[in-house]
Design an enzyme around this catalytic site. Structure first.
Site, PDB file in Angstrom:
ATOM      1  N   ASP A 205       0.842  -1.187   0.000  1.00  0.00           N
ATOM      2  CA  ASP A 205       0.000   0.000   0.000  1.00  0.00           C
ATOM      3  C   ASP A 205       0.888   1.252   0.000  1.00  0.00           C
ATOM      4  O   ASP A 205       1.754   1.375  -0.881  1.00  0.00           O
ATOM      5  CB  ASP A 205      -0.953  -0.073   1.201  1.00  0.00           C
ATOM      6  CG  ASP A 205      -1.970   1.041   1.277  1.00  0.00           C
ATOM      7  OD1 ASP A 205      -2.960   0.988   0.515  1.00  0.00           O
ATOM      8  OD2 ASP A 205      -1.768   1.963   2.090  1.00  0.00           O
ATOM      9  N   ARG A 206       0.729   2.190   0.916  1.00  0.00           N
ATOM     10  CA  ARG A 206       1.562   3.393   0.916  1.00  0.00           C
ATOM     11  C   ARG A 206       3.044   3.043   1.049  1.00  0.00           C
ATOM     12  O   ARG A 206       3.912   3.727   0.501  1.00  0.00           O
ATOM     13  CB  ARG A 206       1.145   4.350   2.036  1.00  0.00           C
ATOM     14  CG  ARG A 206      -0.313   4.743   2.071  1.00  0.00           C
ATOM     15  CD  ARG A 206      -0.838   5.320   0.789  1.00  0.00           C
ATOM     16  NE  ARG A 206      -0.267   6.628   0.462  1.00  0.00           N
ATOM     17  CZ  ARG A 206      -0.633   7.346  -0.606  1.00  0.00           C
ATOM     18  NH1 ARG A 206      -1.538   6.882  -1.445  1.00  0.00           N
ATOM     19  NH2 ARG A 206      -0.078   8.526  -0.846  1.00  0.00           N
TER      20      ARG A 206
ATOM     21  N   HIS B 255      -7.579  -6.543   1.242  1.00  0.00           N
ATOM     22  CA  HIS B 255      -6.467  -5.621   1.045  1.00  0.00           C
ATOM     23  C   HIS B 255      -5.321  -5.844   2.031  1.00  0.00           C
ATOM     24  O   HIS B 255      -4.151  -5.781   1.639  1.00  0.00           O
ATOM     25  CB  HIS B 255      -6.976  -4.186   1.162  1.00  0.00           C
ATOM     26  CG  HIS B 255      -5.912  -3.150   0.983  1.00  0.00           C
ATOM     27  ND1 HIS B 255      -5.169  -3.021  -0.176  1.00  0.00           N
ATOM     28  CD2 HIS B 255      -5.456  -2.179   1.833  1.00  0.00           C
ATOM     29  CE1 HIS B 255      -4.309  -2.024  -0.040  1.00  0.00           C
ATOM     30  NE2 HIS B 255      -4.465  -1.501   1.163  1.00  0.00           N
TER      31      HIS B 255
ATOM     32  N   HIS C  11     -11.278   8.315  -1.552  1.00  0.00           N
ATOM     33  CA  HIS C  11     -10.543   8.766  -0.373  1.00  0.00           C
ATOM     34  C   HIS C  11      -9.243   9.475  -0.757  1.00  0.00           C
ATOM     35  O   HIS C  11      -8.781  10.363  -0.025  1.00  0.00           O
ATOM     36  CB  HIS C  11     -10.255   7.583   0.568  1.00  0.00           C
ATOM     37  CG  HIS C  11      -9.370   6.535  -0.005  1.00  0.00           C
ATOM     38  ND1 HIS C  11      -9.802   5.594  -0.916  1.00  0.00           N
ATOM     39  CD2 HIS C  11      -8.057   6.259   0.207  1.00  0.00           C
ATOM     40  CE1 HIS C  11      -8.814   4.781  -1.229  1.00  0.00           C
ATOM     41  NE2 HIS C  11      -7.741   5.171  -0.576  1.00  0.00           N
ATOM     42  N   TRP C  12      -8.609   9.105  -1.888  1.00  0.00           N
ATOM     43  CA  TRP C  12      -7.403   9.813  -2.310  1.00  0.00           C
ATOM     44  C   TRP C  12      -7.676  11.306  -2.430  1.00  0.00           C
ATOM     45  O   TRP C  12      -6.872  12.133  -2.005  1.00  0.00           O
ATOM     46  CB  TRP C  12      -6.921   9.272  -3.658  1.00  0.00           C
ATOM     47  CG  TRP C  12      -6.025   8.076  -3.572  1.00  0.00           C
ATOM     48  CD1 TRP C  12      -6.032   7.106  -2.619  1.00  0.00           C
ATOM     49  CD2 TRP C  12      -4.984   7.739  -4.488  1.00  0.00           C
ATOM     50  NE1 TRP C  12      -5.067   6.168  -2.895  1.00  0.00           N
ATOM     51  CE2 TRP C  12      -4.410   6.534  -4.032  1.00  0.00           C
ATOM     52  CE3 TRP C  12      -4.497   8.326  -5.645  1.00  0.00           C
ATOM     53  CZ2 TRP C  12      -3.363   5.901  -4.700  1.00  0.00           C
ATOM     54  CZ3 TRP C  12      -3.456   7.707  -6.322  1.00  0.00           C
ATOM     55  CH2 TRP C  12      -2.886   6.516  -5.855  1.00  0.00           C
TER      56      TRP C  12
ATOM     57  N   TYR D 190      -0.948  11.255   1.768  1.00  0.00           N
ATOM     58  CA  TYR D 190      -1.809  11.273   0.579  1.00  0.00           C
ATOM     59  C   TYR D 190      -1.689  12.590  -0.182  1.00  0.00           C
ATOM     60  O   TYR D 190      -1.737  12.615  -1.421  1.00  0.00           O
ATOM     61  CB  TYR D 190      -3.260  11.029   0.987  1.00  0.00           C
ATOM     62  CG  TYR D 190      -3.567   9.566   1.206  1.00  0.00           C
ATOM     63  CD1 TYR D 190      -4.113   8.790   0.189  1.00  0.00           C
ATOM     64  CD2 TYR D 190      -3.302   8.963   2.430  1.00  0.00           C
ATOM     65  CE1 TYR D 190      -4.392   7.445   0.393  1.00  0.00           C
ATOM     66  CE2 TYR D 190      -3.573   7.624   2.641  1.00  0.00           C
ATOM     67  CZ  TYR D 190      -4.122   6.867   1.626  1.00  0.00           C
ATOM     68  OH  TYR D 190      -4.385   5.540   1.819  1.00  0.00           O
TER      69      TYR D 190
END
Length: 284
Positions: free
Chosen positions: A105-106, A266, A150-151, A204
């Protein structure tokens, strides 16, 4: 959690990182995603350690127990370039000049930046649930905006902090049953800290601005990942629904890429730790 691991706060210059590490043998750095902490690896890291690796699990800057960089107008303090620099400094501090790298993910965006910015530092890289940020944004349409809204919400100034902090538990929706009690408890402490929430949002904000610019500059310069790259994606997430075979996206970015889906949602390190560990051990 993390039997056989040490825990420390390590100063890497402009940031203090909370890190769990242990084991002997080839080093591997595990980078978590949003909104987790290093504790998300608690079912995977011991399997890598028992297989003979030195395993390093930090909280990313701004996340968990690591220090929170002061936000900047251009979001550079929370950019993947800044985070990658901190990760390299951490590994050097622990005595690892070269290492294997896993990012989810991030954390996968930091992993990509680290490989591109520090050639020769990483011998192999595994990216989980990842295509480059710039590829997401270049393909953005109504379906992407609906699924990944959400981004764009997180990129707004001030409002997301107020919304999330009104009820962090409902917003993030984790559970002890799925995550494991200690992991869940640590994660809840993090998401109830307004400084942590702000730092995660800055991650983000950096993503859709300065990180995108860095990736686009890489493409224009013809930079690519030249070490072996393993791509793993969650079959119960939406990467395939949005883009088809994710490997096709990565062929533009890497010279040696392979991978497959994992039967999981996820957060695969928590939901499918044995399958994930098996895939990583077969590659690393």
């Amino acid at each position: 959690m993390f039997e056989g691991f040490e825990e420390r706060h390590i100063d890497v210059g402009s940031c203090s990182l909370f890190v769990r590490y242990g084991g002997e043998g080839p080093p591997v750095l595990l980078l978590h995603g949003h909104p987790r902490t290093s504790a998300t690896w608690h079912r995977v890291a011991p399997q890598l350690l028992n297989a003979g690796f030195s395993v390093v699990c930090p909280d990313l800057p701004g996340y968990g127990q690591s220090s929170k960089p002061a936000p900047t107008v251009d979001h550079a303090a929370h950019s993947k370039r800044a985070t990658a620099r901190h990760m390299v400094a951490l590994m050097v501090e622990l005595g690892h000049e070269q290492f294997r790298l896993v990012g989810h993910d991030r954390g996968s965006y930091t992993a990509l930046r680290l490989v591109l910015d520090y050639p020769g530092t990483v011998s192999k890289v595994a990216l989980l649930d990842c295509i480059p940020i710039s590829e997401h944004l270049a393909r953005a349409d109504a379906r992407f905006a609906t699924k990944w809204w959400h981004w764009f919400f997180y990129a707004q100034p001030d409002i997301p902090e107020r919304v999330i902090m009104a009820d962090p538990d409902s917003w993030y929706g984790g559970s002890a049953a799925a995550m494991g009690q200690e992991n869940y408890d640590e994660w809840r402490r993090a998401i109830h800290n307004p400084d942590t929430v702000r730092a995660m949002l800055e991650d983000y904000r950096a993503g859709v601005t300065i990180d995108r610019q860095h990736e686009e500059a890489d493409r224009q310069a013809g930079r690519a990942v030249t070490v072996p790259l393993l791509l793993l994606w969650s079959l119960r997430d939406d990467l395939v629904d949005l883009y088809g075979d994710p490997l096709r996206v990565w062929e533009r970015w890497a010279t040696d890429v392979r991978g497959h889906g994992i039967e999981s949602g996820h957060h695969m390190a928590e939901e499918a730790p044995d399958e994930l560990s098996s895939a990583l051990l077969g590659f690393l």
